[in-house]
Scaffold this active site. Sequence first.
Site, PDB file in Angstrom:
ATOM      1  N   THR A 199       0.834  -1.208   0.000  1.00 29.55           N
ATOM      2  CA  THR A 199       0.000   0.000   0.000  1.00 29.55           C
ATOM      3  C   THR A 199       0.864   1.251   0.000  1.00 29.55           C
ATOM      4  O   THR A 199       1.957   1.246   0.560  1.00 29.55           O
ATOM      5  CB  THR A 199      -0.872  -0.036   1.276  1.00 29.55           C
ATOM      6  OG1 THR A 199      -1.829  -1.068   1.121  1.00 29.55           O
ATOM      7  CG2 THR A 199      -1.583   1.263   1.538  1.00 29.55           C
ATOM      8  N   GLY A 229     -10.112  -3.717   3.076  1.00 25.02           N
ATOM      9  CA  GLY A 229      -9.211  -3.566   4.212  1.00 25.02           C
ATOM     10  C   GLY A 229      -9.341  -2.204   4.871  1.00 25.02           C
ATOM     11  O   GLY A 229     -10.375  -1.530   4.762  1.00 25.02           O
ATOM     12  N   THR A 250      -0.236   1.121   6.700  1.00 26.91           N
ATOM     13  CA  THR A 250      -0.116  -0.033   5.812  1.00 26.91           C
ATOM     14  C   THR A 250       0.067  -1.271   6.675  1.00 26.91           C
ATOM     15  O   THR A 250       0.780  -1.224   7.673  1.00 26.91           O
ATOM     16  CB  THR A 250       1.068   0.106   4.835  1.00 26.91           C
ATOM     17  OG1 THR A 250       1.212  -1.128   4.121  1.00 26.91           O
ATOM     18  CG2 THR A 250       2.369   0.437   5.534  1.00 26.91           C
TER      19      THR A 250
HETATM   20  N1  ASP Z   1      -3.647  -2.458   4.518  1.00 18.89           N
HETATM   21  C1  ASP Z   1      -3.912  -3.030   3.229  1.00 18.89           C
HETATM   22  C2  ASP Z   1      -5.121  -3.924   3.316  1.00 18.89           C
HETATM   23  O1  ASP Z   1      -5.286  -4.606   4.303  1.00 18.89           O
HETATM   24  C3  ASP Z   1      -2.780  -3.836   2.719  1.00 18.89           C
HETATM   25  C4  ASP Z   1      -1.488  -3.090   2.635  1.00 18.89           C
HETATM   26  O2  ASP Z   1      -1.176  -2.289   3.529  1.00 18.89           O
HETATM   27  O3  ASP Z   1      -0.740  -3.309   1.676  1.00 18.89           O
HETATM   28  O4  ASP Z   1      -5.852  -3.976   2.371  1.00 18.89           O
END
Ligand code: ASP
Length: 364
Positions: A199, A229, A250
């Site tokens: 992310t 998410g 993230t």
């Molecule tokens: N936080 C993001 C999710 O759970 C994933 C990520 O941080 O890459 O969708």
Amino acid sequence: MKNLITLIALALMPTAALAQEDAAPLPEPKWSLAIHGGAGTLNRADMTPEKRAAYEAALQAALDAGAKVLADGGSAMDAIKAAIIPMEDSPLFNAGKGAVFTWDGTNELDSSIMDGRDRSAGAVAGVKTVRNPILLADTVRTKSPHVMLMGAGAEQFAVEQGFPVTPPEYFATPARREALERMKAEQLSALDVDHKFGTVGAVALDQSGNMAAGTSTGGMTGKRWGRVGDAPLIGAGTYADNRACAVSATGWGEYFIRVGVAHEICARLRNKPSGWTVYAPLPEGALEKLQAEQEQRAQKVADEVMADVKQLGGDGGVILVTPEGHAIFSFNTSGMYRGRATSDGVNEVAIFGGEEQTSATPDH
Ligand code: ASP
């Protein structure tokens, strides 16, 4: 008594405002920017010099784009968009082009954005045809009466607002497709194939003292059933409040949602300790000491909230900026793709833990 109240009020204000009340020479207006391109279990052995150089160059380009907006006197809002767009456009990150695949072999994008001035916010979830979801989230914020739109409705809104329809194939990259195939073939979890949460996000403080935060992602490999998410959820993956901080997260989104990470950090920072009293004229070094304490406190709050995530079983990281101009990272993984730049000359990108060269404490 009135004097004491004034002094306490001054101590609770951003330093630029504090200095205006003081007889000391006015400092330059401050700005501050932090970015991330995902946290995760990054293995030093896998990090070839070429790979590192590619990530560092992509992070530096994003950092430079946002920092230029702030240095030129632009808004925190414009700066975070300027920083996030090149990361959405880069196939290296799990956002925009290069987004992970869902179980069904599609790329579904989530994004959110928030303005700390008025806490206006916009978010989109599960969009498949918008090249830069951060811009659509911002258009939800500015051009709709809503905060969050999802799926086909969000795409219809995008078309009505003049966004070109991006063919879904644009987002697909061989590496992400291979991750999905391996996940299915070897019955792995998303964490096994993703290794890191790619992310992207940015947070900024501008010279007017306004803050903004934004986050953009493809989610987690193999997501299904319309899974969403933390990234598009205001309060979980993104939050900005001029009274407290701006945060972008993230990590393993389910845990960030349960903790309400971004809002939790801002809420704790909004309630400032009553002991921060400044006596005028300021004794030598007092301002620096106060600023160092403010930075330590913000770091501690972020670390505590990330420890809470860890305690539940989740991992990941956050970036934040404070009204005083500190740019802070906290992560409970081995690394986080990240960068920060401030009006005090801090300008660095880093990948593994402990690579920062400079303190983000403002320097007068
Ligand atoms: N936080 C993001 C999710 O759970 C994933 C990520 O941080 O890459 O969708």
